[in-house]
Write an enzyme that holds these catalytic residues in place. Structure first.
Site, PDB file in Angstrom:
ATOM      1  CB  SER A 273      -7.284   9.218   4.443  1.00  0.00           C
ATOM      2  OG  SER A 273      -6.935   8.354   5.500  1.00  0.00           O
TER       3      SER A 273
ATOM      4  CE1 TYR B 287     -11.205   5.988   3.118  1.00  0.00           C
ATOM      5  CE2 TYR B 287      -9.077   5.531   4.136  1.00  0.00           C
ATOM      6  CZ  TYR B 287     -10.196   6.337   3.996  1.00  0.00           C
ATOM      7  OH  TYR B 287     -10.294   7.489   4.730  1.00  0.00           O
TER       8      TYR B 287
END
Length: 254
Positions: A135, A148
Site C-alpha cells: 500500500s 496496517y
C-alpha cells in the site's frame, strides 16, 4: 502464453479483480479466501477457477490449498500474495493487542506462507513471478493506522529481500502499492479513520483525494493493469520494485 496464477484473498475486492482479469486473458487461476460466502460466489460465477476457503494465517489450511493447487495446476507461474486486512484505527496507546496481532498476521504471516510455498516451486522451475500487495501506507506514516502501516512496510521489506534471494534463479519479486481504491473496503476504512480522528467521513475522503497529484482515487482494475504488465514479457527485467498505483501520493496527512 497461458500462465498458472495463484491469488490469496482472491474472492473479493482487488483479489477478485486480479482473478477475473488473469482468467479473461486465458490464464489458469486458483484462489483462496477466508470468506466462505465470497468463495461460494466465485465458484458459482467462475467455475473455471479453483476457489477454496482458507485462512492465510492457518498453516494447515494453506498447505491443504497449496497441495490441491499443485495437483491441479502442476506448478505456479504467478503468485499474487494479496490477502490483507485494514486492522484497527486509533492512537497507539488505545489499540488492542489482539487486533494488532490479527492485522500483522494476515498481511505479513499470510504473505510469508504463500511466498514460501511459491519460492520452493519457482526455484525448482527456474522461473516465476511473485507480486505482493502492499500500500502507499507502506511508504509513508499514517496517523491512527500503525498496525496496517507496520504490516505494509513489512511487505516492502519482504519484496526487496526475496527479489535478492530468488533473482539468481530467474524468479522476479515485486510489490504493487495501491492508493485509495474505490470500493466497499475503502468505505469501511474511511468510516474507521473518521471515527478515530474526529473528522467527518466526507472530510476523510477529501484528505485522500487531496493527498495525490491526480486528485483522484484508483480502481481495482488499475491495479490489475499493473499486475498484468508485471506478468508480461515487457516486464522481464523488473524485480525488487514497489510499483505505486496511486495517482502519485504527495501526503498521507492533511
Amino acid at each position: 502464453m497461458t500462465q498458472r496464477v495463484v491469488i490469496t484473498g482472491g474472492a473479493s475486492g482487488i483479489g477478485l479483480t486480479l482473478a477475473r482479469r488473469f482468467a479473461e486473458r486465458g490464464d489458469r487461476v486458483a484462489l483462496c479466501d477466508a470468506d466462505a460466502a465470497a468463495v461460494a460466489q466465485v465458484q458459482a460465477d467462475h467455475p473455471e477457477m479453483l476457489a477454496r476457503q482458507a485462512n492465510v494465517t492457518d498453516e494447515a489450511q494453506m498447505q491443504a490449498f497449496f497441495d490441491e493447487v499443485g495437483a491441479a495446476l502442476g506448478g505456479v507461474d504467478v503468485l499474487c500474495a494479496n490477502a490483507g486486512t485494514g486492522g484497527p484505527a486509533g492512537r497507539i496507546e488505545d489499540l488492542d493487542y489482539d487486533e494488532w496481532q490479527s492485522c500483522i498476521a494476515v498481511s505479513v504471516h499470510g504473505t510469508f506462507l504463500a511466498c514460501r510455498w511459491a519460492a520452493r516451486l519457482m526455484r525448482e522451475q527456474g522461473s516465476g513471478l511473485i507480486i505482493m500487495t502492499t500500500s502507499t501506507s507502506g511508504m509513508y506514516g499514517v496517523p491512527h493506522r500503525s498496525p496496517y502501516v507496520a504490516a505494509k512496510w513489512g511487505i516492502v521489506g519482504m519484496t526487496k529481500t526475496l527479489a535478492m534471494e530468488l533473482g539468481p534463479v530467474g524468479v522476479r519479486v515485486n510489490a504493487i502499492a495501491p492508493g485509495a481504491v474505490e470500493g466497499a473496503r475503502m468505505e469501511r476504512v474511511v468510516q474507521m479513520e473518521a471515527k478515530a480522528s474526529g473528522r467527518t467521513e466526507e472530510e476523510m475522503r477529501a484528505v485522500y483525494v487531496k493527498g495525490n497529484s491526480l486528485r483522484t482515487w484508483v480502481t481495482a482494475d488499475h491495479l490489475a493493469d499493473m499486475a498484468l504488465f508485471l506478468a508480461s514479457p515487457a516486464a522481464e527485467k523488473i524485480s525488487g520494485q514497489v510499483m505505486a498505483v496511486d495517482g502519485h501520493t504527495e501526503s498521507m496527512v492533511s
